[in-house]
Design a protein around this motif. Structure first.
Motif, PDB file in Angstrom:
ATOM      1  N   ASN A 106      -2.077   5.470   1.757  1.00 19.88           N
ATOM      2  CA  ASN A 106      -0.838   6.265   1.706  1.00 19.88           C
ATOM      3  C   ASN A 106       0.393   5.380   1.700  1.00 19.88           C
ATOM      4  O   ASN A 106       0.368   4.229   2.088  1.00 19.88           O
ATOM      5  CB  ASN A 106      -0.767   7.290   2.834  1.00 19.88           C
ATOM      6  CG  ASN A 106      -0.483   6.674   4.174  1.00 19.88           C
ATOM      7  OD1 ASN A 106      -0.795   5.523   4.407  1.00 19.88           O
ATOM      8  ND2 ASN A 106       0.113   7.444   5.062  1.00 19.88           N
ATOM      9  N   ASP A 107       1.467   5.970   1.241  1.00 16.56           N
ATOM     10  CA  ASP A 107       2.689   5.243   0.954  1.00 16.56           C
ATOM     11  C   ASP A 107       3.874   6.174   1.181  1.00 16.56           C
ATOM     12  O   ASP A 107       3.788   7.356   0.889  1.00 16.56           O
ATOM     13  CB  ASP A 107       2.653   4.873  -0.535  1.00 16.56           C
ATOM     14  CG  ASP A 107       3.153   3.469  -0.778  1.00 16.56           C
ATOM     15  OD1 ASP A 107       3.605   2.829   0.165  1.00 16.56           O
ATOM     16  OD2 ASP A 107       3.081   3.027  -1.936  1.00 16.56           O
ATOM     17  N   LEU A 108       4.934   5.594   1.689  1.00 16.17           N
ATOM     18  CA  LEU A 108       6.153   6.368   1.948  1.00 16.17           C
ATOM     19  C   LEU A 108       7.262   5.683   1.155  1.00 16.17           C
ATOM     20  O   LEU A 108       7.500   4.484   1.325  1.00 16.17           O
ATOM     21  CB  LEU A 108       6.418   6.322   3.449  1.00 16.17           C
ATOM     22  CG  LEU A 108       7.312   7.324   4.140  1.00 16.17           C
ATOM     23  CD1 LEU A 108       7.056   8.746   3.688  1.00 16.17           C
ATOM     24  CD2 LEU A 108       7.118   7.238   5.649  1.00 16.17           C
ATOM     25  N   LEU A 109       7.917   6.420   0.268  1.00 16.74           N
ATOM     26  CA  LEU A 109       8.945   5.846  -0.594  1.00 16.74           C
ATOM     27  C   LEU A 109      10.277   6.551  -0.329  1.00 16.74           C
ATOM     28  O   LEU A 109      10.357   7.777  -0.417  1.00 16.74           O
ATOM     29  CB  LEU A 109       8.554   6.019  -2.068  1.00 16.74           C
ATOM     30  CG  LEU A 109       7.212   5.393  -2.471  1.00 16.74           C
ATOM     31  CD1 LEU A 109       6.749   5.902  -3.833  1.00 16.74           C
ATOM     32  CD2 LEU A 109       7.348   3.870  -2.488  1.00 16.74           C
ATOM     33  N   ILE A 110      11.285   5.768  -0.013  1.00 22.61           N
ATOM     34  CA  ILE A 110      12.559   6.319   0.447  1.00 22.61           C
ATOM     35  C   ILE A 110      13.679   5.926  -0.522  1.00 22.61           C
ATOM     36  O   ILE A 110      13.823   4.740  -0.836  1.00 22.61           O
ATOM     37  CB  ILE A 110      12.907   5.731   1.838  1.00 22.61           C
ATOM     38  CG1 ILE A 110      11.686   5.720   2.769  1.00 22.61           C
ATOM     39  CG2 ILE A 110      14.112   6.431   2.447  1.00 22.61           C
ATOM     40  CD1 ILE A 110      11.391   6.975   3.462  1.00 22.61           C
ATOM     41  N   GLU A 111      14.450   6.912  -0.949  1.00 19.42           N
ATOM     42  CA  GLU A 111      15.597   6.616  -1.818  1.00 19.42           C
ATOM     43  C   GLU A 111      16.547   5.648  -1.109  1.00 19.42           C
ATOM     44  O   GLU A 111      16.828   5.791   0.074  1.00 19.42           O
ATOM     45  CB  GLU A 111      16.351   7.916  -2.169  1.00 19.42           C
ATOM     46  CG  GLU A 111      17.517   7.668  -3.116  1.00 19.42           C
ATOM     47  CD  GLU A 111      18.280   8.937  -3.473  1.00 19.42           C
ATOM     48  OE1 GLU A 111      17.813  10.031  -3.129  1.00 19.42           O
ATOM     49  OE2 GLU A 111      19.356   8.812  -4.090  1.00 19.42           O
ATOM     50  N   GLY A 112      17.021   4.670  -1.837  1.00 22.33           N
ATOM     51  CA  GLY A 112      17.958   3.702  -1.262  1.00 22.33           C
ATOM     52  C   GLY A 112      17.246   2.509  -0.636  1.00 22.33           C
ATOM     53  O   GLY A 112      17.847   1.477  -0.385  1.00 22.33           O
ATOM     54  N   VAL A 113      15.942   2.675  -0.359  1.00 25.87           N
ATOM     55  CA  VAL A 113      15.153   1.561   0.170  1.00 25.87           C
ATOM     56  C   VAL A 113      14.170   1.082  -0.910  1.00 25.87           C
ATOM     57  O   VAL A 113      14.139  -0.091  -1.254  1.00 25.87           O
ATOM     58  CB  VAL A 113      14.375   1.976   1.445  1.00 25.87           C
ATOM     59  CG1 VAL A 113      13.500   0.831   1.950  1.00 25.87           C
ATOM     60  CG2 VAL A 113      15.343   2.438   2.535  1.00 25.87           C
ATOM     61  N   HIS A 114      13.411   2.049  -1.469  1.00 21.70           N
ATOM     62  CA  HIS A 114      12.385   1.686  -2.451  1.00 21.70           C
ATOM     63  C   HIS A 114      12.794   1.962  -3.888  1.00 21.70           C
ATOM     64  O   HIS A 114      12.157   1.467  -4.806  1.00 21.70           O
ATOM     65  CB  HIS A 114      11.089   2.433  -2.163  1.00 21.70           C
ATOM     66  CG  HIS A 114      10.535   2.133  -0.811  1.00 21.70           C
ATOM     67  ND1 HIS A 114      10.804   2.919   0.271  1.00 21.70           N
ATOM     68  CD2 HIS A 114       9.777   1.115  -0.361  1.00 21.70           C
ATOM     69  CE1 HIS A 114      10.194   2.408   1.336  1.00 21.70           C
ATOM     70  NE2 HIS A 114       9.576   1.314   0.990  1.00 21.70           N
ATOM     71  N   PHE A 115      13.781   2.799  -4.081  1.00 20.07           N
ATOM     72  CA  PHE A 115      14.220   3.078  -5.451  1.00 20.07           C
ATOM     73  C   PHE A 115      15.678   3.524  -5.436  1.00 20.07           C
ATOM     74  O   PHE A 115      16.186   3.983  -4.411  1.00 20.07           O
ATOM     75  CB  PHE A 115      13.330   4.151  -6.113  1.00 20.07           C
ATOM     76  CG  PHE A 115      13.235   5.439  -5.328  1.00 20.07           C
ATOM     77  CD1 PHE A 115      14.167   6.454  -5.506  1.00 20.07           C
ATOM     78  CD2 PHE A 115      12.216   5.625  -4.405  1.00 20.07           C
ATOM     79  CE1 PHE A 115      14.075   7.639  -4.783  1.00 20.07           C
ATOM     80  CE2 PHE A 115      12.126   6.805  -3.657  1.00 20.07           C
ATOM     81  CZ  PHE A 115      13.058   7.812  -3.854  1.00 20.07           C
ATOM     82  N   ASP A 116      16.315   3.349  -6.590  1.00 19.91           N
ATOM     83  CA  ASP A 116      17.720   3.708  -6.739  1.00 19.91           C
ATOM     84  C   ASP A 116      17.797   4.705  -7.882  1.00 19.91           C
ATOM     85  O   ASP A 116      17.499   4.367  -9.027  1.00 19.91           O
ATOM     86  CB  ASP A 116      18.521   2.440  -7.063  1.00 19.91           C
ATOM     87  CG  ASP A 116      20.016   2.693  -7.059  1.00 19.91           C
ATOM     88  OD1 ASP A 116      20.421   3.833  -7.375  1.00 19.91           O
ATOM     89  OD2 ASP A 116      20.767   1.757  -6.748  1.00 19.91           O
ATOM     90  N   LEU A 117      18.168   5.936  -7.565  1.00 19.49           N
ATOM     91  CA  LEU A 117      18.149   6.970  -8.604  1.00 19.49           C
ATOM     92  C   LEU A 117      19.270   6.782  -9.620  1.00 19.49           C
ATOM     93  O   LEU A 117      19.309   7.468 -10.638  1.00 19.49           O
ATOM     94  CB  LEU A 117      18.203   8.370  -7.977  1.00 19.49           C
ATOM     95  CG  LEU A 117      16.897   8.786  -7.288  1.00 19.49           C
ATOM     96  CD1 LEU A 117      17.026  10.177  -6.677  1.00 19.49           C
ATOM     97  CD2 LEU A 117      15.733   8.763  -8.276  1.00 19.49           C
TER      98      LEU A 117
ATOM     99  N   SER B 289       6.075  11.011  -0.003  1.00 20.55           N
ATOM    100  CA  SER B 289       4.871  10.469   0.621  1.00 20.55           C
ATOM    101  C   SER B 289       3.725  10.719  -0.349  1.00 20.55           C
ATOM    102  O   SER B 289       3.624  11.788  -0.940  1.00 20.55           O
ATOM    103  CB  SER B 289       4.600  11.115   1.977  1.00 20.55           C
ATOM    104  OG  SER B 289       3.878  12.306   1.845  1.00 20.55           O
ATOM    105  N   CYS B 290       2.905   9.721  -0.542  1.00 12.92           N
ATOM    106  CA  CYS B 290       1.787   9.862  -1.480  1.00 12.92           C
ATOM    107  C   CYS B 290       0.514   9.342  -0.832  1.00 12.92           C
ATOM    108  O   CYS B 290       0.500   8.250  -0.274  1.00 12.92           O
ATOM    109  CB  CYS B 290       2.065   9.083  -2.767  1.00 12.92           C
ATOM    110  SG  CYS B 290       0.770   9.277  -4.014  1.00 12.92           S
ATOM    111  N   THR B 291      -0.529  10.139  -0.867  1.00 13.35           N
ATOM    112  CA  THR B 291      -1.850   9.698  -0.428  1.00 13.35           C
ATOM    113  C   THR B 291      -2.757   9.719  -1.643  1.00 13.35           C
ATOM    114  O   THR B 291      -2.894  10.750  -2.289  1.00 13.35           O
ATOM    115  CB  THR B 291      -2.406  10.630   0.661  1.00 13.35           C
ATOM    116  OG1 THR B 291      -1.514  10.627   1.776  1.00 13.35           O
ATOM    117  CG2 THR B 291      -3.783  10.174   1.129  1.00 13.35           C
ATOM    118  N   ALA B 292      -3.303   8.566  -1.981  1.00  6.96           N
ATOM    119  CA  ALA B 292      -4.235   8.494  -3.108  1.00  6.96           C
ATOM    120  C   ALA B 292      -5.648   8.372  -2.563  1.00  6.96           C
ATOM    121  O   ALA B 292      -5.879   7.719  -1.543  1.00  6.96           O
ATOM    122  CB  ALA B 292      -3.914   7.307  -4.006  1.00  6.96           C
TER     123      ALA B 292
END
Lengths: 347, 347
Positions: free
Chosen positions: A53-64, A142-145
């Motif tokens: 699993n992975d947690l991706l946060i705007e401003g930390v992991h990506f910039d929209l 949040s993504c769980t593969a």
């Protein structure tokens, strides 16, 4: 892109989930029950189940500001299935939770899910669960593969042995230079919104940043070629950092060679423009999502006909540490930031 | 509580994960590989795997002003395994991702994980995966709970049939009144920090809010008593809303009786103090994490000796809709907000 804006509130939480998931068609017999109940149900029928699993946060992991939501959806799935492939397993299902503020419309969420579904189709995985909720600020994922592997055939980071060959798929460093480029263009745009971004000739590095692919083909090649790596990890934090993890968990050392590092021509050119060393970008850039793995020397012949795999070094005793031999023939200790990150390098 | 403050940065991401997970001991043979690789591996050995995920955001789902981090960790696990029990399955593993701003110290994260591990011990689940990352603002939790069930023995929301008895475990409405109380005390405190919170006699409703338990005992009772509910859901959004889901997904209607709704004495007293109807709190309060389920009438005898299960109504044809019969004998259509939420109720 549609210009309509439908407020999420007009659908309600359950209406939204129904809207976002109504076209799901399962691709795997193991997906027994998906979205819409308290939980999903799978059955891997005698195989083992692999989860990440992975947690991706705007401003930390990506910039929209420079990440289209469709690409973000695709990347969310790709980087998570990459972890499944890094176990030598086959991804089969994912669960995705999103939290978002009211600046996001139904159309925006649709774009995110278009990317999710495109990646699901590409990697043969089924979306079987989700959670949608509000955030106070920004977009959170949040993504769980989930994947499957034949009993005890998964590959850990801890199996590398002295004498094994150290290999990596594809090429390295491009996503990091894509990031530098997008951050530069963002800064220029913020200072003067009249200036259009200059991405001429940078398609490769930008693509590697915004739409990375997981190496499904490499794991399939292993199966066909009868290769089982002794250790494997996906390169998300930069090659150096991953080599150090692999060495630590396997209780070994490693030597790699600067001139063996696979670096794309466009990456070298971009590094030159940014006044960076291409080698340093390859070692510590990160977000490459290539597979770093070790194989016994006897398997060298087997990878001979796969031209997208590079042998970059070999495994040594733990006492020897982890080093890189530069083009000039100098030997430097690897650090998590590349090598000698605070003083430049010797060649 | 320790007064020390260790900055997260002093451990680094991998150091932090090691610190937070170093004492894990697996309780389940199905947990093959846990934290520390690209992904975790489980094997449910011929059983089916049940999965659910949840995203919890500070300021949306919890308020750290009155939620101790230890309780938050416990609740994170409890509410997720509750979804697994609601499938008639046994929880076995969890993956937890957290994102946090730099206002959180290692000691604060330790408290959160103390709660996580306490709940893991209580419910017999193993923490097998995690992600720790930074957030721009606040504390964000993603939790994926995994469980197992004998092939095709899971219970969906869609199996209720006309004539089935509608049952609920425990009692309802307390967590909602706990929330009203904590919000009131927070407001008083913010206006005048000298005033200490007045929680005298409110232990039950506050406990139901801050440290809910999942109904492991009920699912174990089903197994012992040879009961397989025809449909089941956990009560997270309020009884009314869950009854409506169950009816919609089963294609049925329902009648419930106000005088059969299980409401704790402390809940009734708190409702009185807050000038609320206890029945309305039970119907639409939410966060009870009790199990709502249906059983064939023939199974009525089997639940006779379980005094923590209440029969609150029965299942009808879809055409009859979903209604509640008040103590005064009036019949009202159920709405997702309870019944007639905008106009008060008739009795």
């Amino acid at each position: 892109m549609s210009q309509e804006r439908t407020e999420v509130g007009s659908l309600g939480e359950f209406g939204l989930i129904e809207h976002l998931t109504k076209n799901i068609e399962f691709q795997n017999a193991s997906s027994l029950l998906g979205v819409g109940d308290d939980a999903a149900v799978i059955d891997h029928y005698g195989k083992q189940t692999v989860l990440t699993n992975d947690l991706l946060i705007e401003g930390v992991h990506f910039d929209l500001m420079y990440t289209p939501l469709r690409h973000l959806g695709y990347k969310t799935v790709a980087v998570n299935v990459s972890d499944i492939y890094a176990m030598n397993a086959t991804p089969t299902q994912i669960l995705i939770g999103i939290a978002f503020s009211n600046r996001f419309s139904v159309e925006a969420l649709d774009e995110f899910y278009e990317g999710v579904y495109a990646a699901c189709a590409r990697y043969g995985v089924d979306l079987i669960g989700g959670d949608t909720t509000s955030s106070q600020k920004g977009f959170i994922i949040s993504c769980t593969a989930i994947g499957e592997v034949a009993p005890d055939q998964y590959v850990q980071r801890s199996g590398a042995r002295k004498g094994d060959l150290l290999c990596v798929s594809g090429d390295l460093g491009a996503a990091y230079l894509g990031l530098l480029l997008m951050e530069r263009e963002k800064k220029i745009y913020l200072e003067n919104p009249q200036i259009q971004p200059d991405l001429e000739g940078e398609k490769y590095i930008v693509g590697r940043l915004l739409k990375p692919e997981a190496r499904k083909d490499i794991v399939e090649f292993f199966a066909t070629a009868g290769i089982r790596p002794t250790a494997m990890v996906d390169v998300s934090d930069g090659l150096s950092s991953e080599v150090l993890h692999l060495c630590k968990q396997s209780g070994v050392g490693a030597v790699l060679y600067e001139d063996k590092l696979p670096i794309h021509d466009d990456t070298r050119q971009a590094a030159f423009k940014f006044n960076s060393e291409a080698t340093a970008c390859a070692l510590s850039g990160g977000e490459d999502y290539e597979l770093l793995f070790t194989i016994p020397q006897d398997d060298y012949e087997k990878i001979g006909n796969m031209n997208d795999i590079s042998v970059i070094g070999y495994i040594t005793d733990a006492e020897a540490g982890a080093h890189i031999v530069t083009k000039g023939g100098n030997k430097h200790a690897l650090t998590a930031q590349g090598w000698n990150a605070f003083g430049g390098h010797g060649s």
